[in-house]
Design a protein around this motif. Sequence first.
Motif, short mmCIF file in Angstrom:
data_model
loop_
_atom_site.label_atom_id
_atom_site.label_comp_id
_atom_site.label_asym_id
_atom_site.label_seq_id
_atom_site.Cartn_x
_atom_site.Cartn_y
_atom_site.Cartn_z
N SER A 124 -17.68 -22.28 -27.97
CA SER A 124 -18.84 -21.83 -28.75
C SER A 124 -18.32 -21.10 -29.98
CB SER A 124 -19.71 -20.90 -27.91
OG SER A 124 -19.05 -19.66 -27.68
N TRP A 125 -19.19 -20.98 -30.98
CA TRP A 125 -18.77 -20.32 -32.23
C TRP A 125 -18.34 -18.88 -31.95
CZ3 TRP A 125 -16.76 -20.60 -36.68
CH2 TRP A 125 -16.94 -19.60 -37.64
N LYS A 126 -19.10 -18.16 -31.11
CA LYS A 126 -18.78 -16.77 -30.81
C LYS A 126 -17.41 -16.65 -30.17
CE LYS A 126 -20.37 -12.73 -28.20
NZ LYS A 126 -21.40 -12.18 -27.28
N VAL A 127 -17.14 -17.51 -29.17
CA VAL A 127 -15.85 -17.46 -28.48
C VAL A 127 -14.72 -17.87 -29.42
CG1 VAL A 127 -14.50 -18.41 -26.57
CG2 VAL A 127 -16.90 -17.81 -26.23
N GLN A 128 -14.98 -18.87 -30.26
CA GLN A 128 -13.96 -19.31 -31.21
C GLN A 128 -13.55 -18.16 -32.13
OE1 GLN A 128 -12.10 -21.88 -31.79
NE2 GLN A 128 -11.89 -22.29 -33.97
N VAL A 129 -14.52 -17.44 -32.65
CA VAL A 129 -14.22 -16.31 -33.53
C VAL A 129 -13.45 -15.24 -32.78
CG1 VAL A 129 -15.25 -14.43 -34.86
CG2 VAL A 129 -16.19 -16.74 -35.05
N GLU A 130 -13.87 -14.94 -31.56
CA GLU A 130 -13.18 -13.92 -30.76
C GLU A 130 -11.73 -14.31 -30.49
OE1 GLU A 130 -15.58 -13.60 -27.30
OE2 GLU A 130 -17.08 -12.28 -28.23
N ARG A 131 -11.49 -15.57 -30.16
CA ARG A 131 -10.13 -16.03 -29.88
C ARG A 131 -9.23 -15.92 -31.12
NH1 ARG A 131 -9.96 -19.68 -25.39
NH2 ARG A 131 -11.19 -18.69 -23.74
N MET A 132 -9.80 -16.23 -32.26
CA MET A 132 -9.01 -16.15 -33.47
C MET A 132 -8.72 -14.69 -33.85
SD MET A 132 -10.54 -19.30 -35.75
CE MET A 132 -9.20 -19.26 -36.94
N GLN A 133 -9.68 -13.82 -33.60
CA GLN A 133 -9.48 -12.40 -33.91
C GLN A 133 -8.45 -11.76 -33.00
OE1 GLN A 133 -13.50 -10.91 -33.62
NE2 GLN A 133 -13.91 -11.22 -35.80
N THR A 134 -8.40 -12.20 -31.76
CA THR A 134 -7.46 -11.61 -30.80
C THR A 134 -6.14 -12.37 -30.70
OG1 THR A 134 -8.47 -12.88 -28.98
CG2 THR A 134 -9.34 -10.66 -29.42
N GLY A 135 -6.02 -13.49 -31.42
CA GLY A 135 -4.79 -14.26 -31.40
C GLY A 135 -4.63 -15.12 -30.16
N GLU A 136 -5.72 -15.38 -29.46
CA GLU A 136 -5.65 -16.20 -28.24
C GLU A 136 -5.87 -17.68 -28.58
OE1 GLU A 136 -4.83 -14.84 -25.41
OE2 GLU A 136 -4.92 -12.77 -26.12
N PHE A 137 -4.96 -18.23 -29.34
CA PHE A 137 -5.04 -19.64 -29.71
C PHE A 137 -3.66 -20.11 -30.15
CE2 PHE A 137 -5.32 -17.55 -33.77
CZ PHE A 137 -4.72 -18.43 -34.67
#
Length: 534
Positions: free
Chosen positions: A417-430
């Motif tokens: 989801s867009w929300k999770v995608q943004v969170e993953r990018m902010q926390t470096g989980e990708f």
Amino acid sequence: MIRLLTIAALALGPALPALAADTAEGETLAKDQSYTFRLPEAIRTLDPQKNADPQGAEVIRQLFEGLMNADAHGAPVPGVAASYDLSQDRLTYTFHLRPQAKWSNGDPVTAGDFVRAWRRLADPETASEQAWYLELMHVENATEVIKGAKKPRDLGVAAPDDRTFQVRLSAPSPQLPHMLSHPATYPVNRKALDQGEGWTRPGTLVGNGAYQLESHDLGARILMVPNPHYWDAAHVVIRRLQGVTLVDDAQALARYRDGGIDRMRIPAGQYPALKQDRPAEVVVLPQGCTYGLVLNLGDKGPKALRDLRVRQALSLATPREAVVEQILQGGQAPAFGWTHPATQGFSAPVPEAAGLTPAQRLDRARALLAEAGYGPDRRLALSLTFNDTDPTHRKIAEATRDALKPLGVDLVLRDLSWKVQVERMQTGEFELARQTWCADYNEASTFLDIFRTGGANPGHFSDAEYDRLLDHARTAPDPAPDYAAAEAILQRALPVIPVYHYAQAELLRDDIRGLPRANMMNEWWAKDLYRVAR
């Protein structure tokens, strides 16, 4: 004070015709000087400081005018300001307003009108969604005023006299002149504001643009006619300017075919057929966004991505041509650089890979992976995350996965989801992640600044020379060489793999002239348009 070469023409002030519509040699004006354009959504507000929608901006740009307008390529040109000066320390811009500038009620436009508007933009009571724009310009005390820590009167703007507007900065801001065509920076009339919440209604709205509001049927139609008090009214050709709200793409296309509108964006998937059916009416305009795949080079990222050969191979194998020709089919261009090539004043360096065929790029990618120790017999596993808000993201991810697989790279796709995608990018989980970046203004720093050390880039890219170039650009008489050199570093280091540059495919009647074709911000002014006789 210093006057930059880039604004030498502005010093001529009122003697310039600015962007007024002038017919080309051999053209004859049509008797019907009307122009009707599509609004894909209803206009929520005509208040320059409160609008946050592109359709509202299109209309506000006709009813109001800021310090600067933009030419066909997006370069700043005179609006209300006939000229400006920049202090030696590059922290104070002084704008000299043209004496002919008037409001639609006949009152003169003064520097105090701009002070009022900018303070109003920053004032927390206004609750403007565009207040951040003042921070992006580095206007002094903007952050403190927006947060309520200081009063609007503390904002770094002043009016020494009615014809002089000054902007004080907290840091050099070479992009500021490019940002002044944004409606949030437009002046507002005190008498109109005194009318209260309904001051933008027909009969009450007082603007200083080339047009004035005749009528507005919310969600259906808005009609504008020339403003006789506009400083360059003599050169305004279009006499009837109309925006029609058509939310449904099919309905809008039918209305265009019937002659009811003169311009509209081509619906997704319709570009190839319309290009063949109406070649003279299909135009492709640059749109200031770049689609790319960000690589996580930080501590949480995979070790393999820290190997430049792996990053080079991934970039070479990315199927850019297939994406734009087979998936998007809307006039987009393959991207080999991050900064959009239509950025005003930017000379994009062209990497060697751009001159190779897809097959040649795959061969090089295969060789680089082999050097790094990967191939069909020792496969490299990576993951690519993307958000599910647009089905094309999955199609692009699948095309990339399929292109990499024969080379020995197994790309696992993660649809979030867009929300999770943004969170993953902010926390470096990708590991790899889809990212689109759109310009906030028409100057290269809007693309390049995000990859500064400690900047907004989620992949944690850091390069001392890159940072130095962007720091130097802020005070350089001409920042273009620094921007080109910084872009070249991105192309070599590849913290992001550019995939394509956005474009906007539109239908436009072939008797309309004056629409900007190279302004990536898609800004246009009806005062520049005219119809020719068929």
